[in-house]
Design a protein around this motif. Structure first.
Motif, PDB file in Angstrom:
ATOM      1  N   HIS A 523       7.959 -38.279  86.224  1.00 37.71           N
ATOM      2  CA  HIS A 523       7.762 -38.342  87.664  1.00 37.71           C
ATOM      3  C   HIS A 523       6.564 -39.199  88.054  1.00 37.71           C
ATOM      4  O   HIS A 523       6.593 -39.879  89.092  1.00 37.71           O
ATOM      5  CB  HIS A 523       7.637 -36.926  88.240  1.00 37.71           C
ATOM      6  N   ALA A 527       8.901 -41.637  90.127  1.00 37.32           N
ATOM      7  CA  ALA A 527       8.858 -41.098  91.495  1.00 37.32           C
ATOM      8  C   ALA A 527       7.525 -41.429  92.167  1.00 37.32           C
ATOM      9  O   ALA A 527       7.472 -42.075  93.213  1.00 37.32           O
ATOM     10  CB  ALA A 527       9.098 -39.595  91.461  1.00 37.32           C
ATOM     11  N   THR A 571      14.079 -37.456  88.520  1.00 37.91           N
ATOM     12  CA  THR A 571      13.181 -38.457  89.116  1.00 37.91           C
ATOM     13  C   THR A 571      13.968 -39.618  89.694  1.00 37.91           C
ATOM     14  O   THR A 571      13.550 -40.229  90.690  1.00 37.91           O
ATOM     15  CB  THR A 571      12.133 -38.925  88.091  1.00 37.91           C
TER      16      THR A 571
END
Length: 678
Positions: A523, A527, A571
């Motif tokens: 992540h 992300a 993600t």
């Protein structure tokens, strides 16, 4: 077999053009006369080989020469209609050409052909132009060179200038060259070596005289508050100002930028006379054709804050445009070409440096180099006398010359992504590298960002030189590193238009095997990393007022649920929704945000090579080397997805063909029914 005369000309040209003290990039021309056999009559015929229109002396090759018959060229004197019809003579040069091929003759052809010398050099050395633009240049020419170099009053390049120089050489048998008022130098010789020697003697003698006789501070004293900022501070300020400066330079049409903070520029901007001299503009035609007649100067001290500069810029831009329009209207006639744009090509910021602009990075960089030449010229002229460039009306006649307009019209059609600047993350290999290569091939300038700076630089060098691609370091999970990468892009190319969030990694593990550290790593890079890149890039795109494209390389896994892939797929779903959220938020600024959903791309992939491929192959119970084939067979089209397929989709999203498309995810998976968008 190449004629020895031509070989000597090419070698001389390359030597002269390789040293910037002799001439600027693409400036000046050289020639040689000799004989060859006429294939029609079998008789010897005198020919002239001369650098053709365009091109650069430092890199000149034989194909860049125009080849003309000397007898026919000189016969044009009998039909020359006078300076009022000067332009007709360039077309007449075509009737003097010998054989097929070769470059188109330039406006300076007459200067070479009419002068009674076997070898002629016309150059634009800073030292020579300094004498040529000094208020008492004629007196200085005699004082410096005696009778060996003769002053020629300013005349626009063309046939009459060739006649003038030919007459001066005939009347001054001891002369080896001349200073062309407001313009440059011309030298000649009976051999190639002699012409080169005479050219260098003029340049070196002028430079030595300036060094010995110049007053100590030609540009005046340093102004308090205008001193050069420390390097780290000035580069940070340059990057912060770059988006707004590009907006100023691109109001009429988008431009690519180049930043220069050389000592020459910074010293000039720290001195009391820089506002007066900058307002006078450049003089040599090669200079102002690339820099416009004058720069935009930020009239604030180096100590001014970024906000103060940004607040002042709109007023300065408005005044610059009004001045340029007035300049055009003062001199335009019914048959003048239309005004090409009223924005500056050179922007000077005291304490910080210079941004120069052009249709591509090379043009922008060369414009900056020419303005450095102009500063050197001003220093030399002011040191000996006063800088007195050619007058405004003459500048207009050249800037809006019908021949110059015709040259512009002959330029090839720009590529689809010309003037656009892209930042691609994770671009040292695989999908990112393919995207960077495709964008560059379509005309974009590309910053290749990667965690491994050496690999990023290697990938950039494969794609092109620094005018096309640069490699930069970027840890997308760290906001300061992201900001530094964007700043580096701004300093390399002056702006940013396309952002591709491609950086990624993957850990193929089941739910129970996935650790908290695995989850956070996935992540953080994809992300959080995409969020940080998009956030910091969006500030630039908004300030530039040119719109832009943000593209996410997501995955079919953002909508497809597969085993042993919890962290990666989650993600990717996060990225996919960022596309929708940012498309809704940034649309009012003309910024499009779209995504690409590829299937597994095995070939060239850093992710697959780092263990992901082995894990996925184990999950599916197949040999790792068969993974690409396996992915292909499960698709509707039975085709393997390769990096170039993803790059094609990114390119299309960034073209004018999809300028009404935002918030879209394009599957590039050869057809995976379970990943169809609903």
């Amino acid at each position: 077999m190449t004629n020895p005369t031509v070989s000597a000309l090419i070698e001389r040209s390359n030597r002269l053009g390789a040293d910037p003290k002799n001439t600027n990039y693409a400036g000046g021309n050289t020639s040689a006369k000799g004989t060859e056999t006429d294939p029609v009559t079998g008789d010897d015929v005198e020919l002239m080989w001369v650098k053709g229109s365009g091109g650069d002396l430092g890199t000149l090759q034989e194909k860049g020469l125009a080849v003309l018959r000397v007898d026919r060229l000189r016969a044009l004197q009998n039909v020359y209609p006078g300076v009022d019809r000067e332009d007709e003579m360039v077309a007449a040069f075509d009737y003097t050409l010998f054989g097929k091929g070769g470059a188109a003759p330039s406006i300076d052809t007459a200067m070479h052909g009419l002068v009674d010398a076997a070898h002629v050099d016309h150059l634009h050395p800073d030292a020579g132009i300094a004498i040529a633009t000094a208020a008492d240049g004629e007196r200085l020419t005699t004082e410096i060179f005696g009778r060996r170099v003769v002053w020629v009053p300013w005349r626009r390049p063309g046939f009459q200038l060739g006649l003038d120089i030919a007459a001066i050489k005939a009347e001054n048998p001891d002369a080896v060259g001349c200073i062309l008022g407001g313009h440059g130098i011309t030298a000649w010789g009976g051999t190639s070596d002699e012409a080169e020697k005479n050219s260098l003697w003029i340049i070196e003698t002028a430079a030595a005289y300036i060094a010995e006789h110049s007053k100590p501070e030609p540009f005046g004293t340093v102004i308090a508050g205008y001193e050069t900022l420390p390097e780290k501070e000035r580069r940070a300020k340059a990057a912060a100002l770059a988006p707004a400066l590009r907006a100023v330079a691109s109001a009429d049409r988008p431009m690519v930028g180049h930043f220069t903070d050389s000592d020459v520029v910074l010293d000039f901007l720290s001195r009391s006379e820089h506002p007066r001299l900058a307002a006078l503009g450049t003089s040599c035609p090669d200079h102002f054709l690339r820099t416009k007649v004058k720069p935009l100067v930020v009239d604030l001290p180096a100590t001014a804050t970024i906000d103060e500069v940004l607040e002042r810029l709109p007023e300065l831009h408005e005044q610059y445009r009004a001045d340029y329009v007035a300049y055009y209207e003062r001199h335009a006639t019914d048959d003048s070409p239309a005004m090409r744009g009223a924005d500056p090509l050179i922007i000077l910021v005291p304490g910080v440096g210079m941004f120069s602009y052009g249709k591509d990075k090379q043009t922008a960089r060369v414009a900056g180099e020419f303005y450095v030449n102009a500063i050197n010229v001003m220093r030399g002229a002011e040191g000996l006398s006063h800088y007195a460039p050619i007058d405004e009306a003459e500048k207009f006649r050249i800037e809006y010359w019908t021949l110059e307009e015709a040259k512009l019209q002959r330029m090839p059609k720009p590529k689809p992504l010309a003037t656009r600047i892209a930042l691609v993350t994770g671009a040292a290999s695989g999908i990112g590298k393919a995207i960077a290569r495709r964008l560059a091939a379509e005309g974009a300038c590309v910053a290749i960002a990667d965690l491994d700076i050496e690999k990023a630089r290697a990938a950039a060098s494969e794609i092109g030189n620094a005018d096309v691609a640069v490699g930069i370091a970027a840890d997308v999970s760290n906001e300061q590193a992201v900001k530094a990468a964007i700043d580096e892009t701004l300093l390399a190319f002056g702006g940013l238009d396309i952002v591709v969030n491609n950086a990624g990694l993957s850990l193929s593990k089941s739910l129970l095997e996935t650790t908290e550290r695995d989850w956070d790593l996935q992540h953080d890079v994809m992300a959080k990393g995409s969020f940080l890149v998009s956030k910091n890039a969006a500030r630039v795109l908004i300030d530039q007022k040119l719109g832009g494209d943000i593209v996410y390389i997501s995955s079919k896994n953002s909508v497809f649920a597969g085993p042993n892939n919890i962290a990666y797929s989650a993600t990717k779903a996060d990225q996919a929704h960022q596309v929708r959220l940012l498309a809704a938020e940034l649309g009012e600024h003309g910024i499009k945000v779209n995504g690409i959903n590829p299937d597994g791309v095995v070939r060239g992939s850093g992710i697959f090579a780092s263990g992901w491929g082995a894990n996925r192959a184990k999950t599916y119970g197949i040999p790792e080397e068969d993974l690409g084939k396996f992915y292909a067979q499960r698709t509707i089209l039975k085709r393997e997805v390769v990096p170039e397929n993803v790059a094609n989709a990114v390119f299309v999203l960034c073209t004018a063909d999809l300028d009404h498309t935002t918030g879209l995810h394009i599957p590039v998976d050869a057809g995976v029914a379970a990943a169809f968008l609903r």
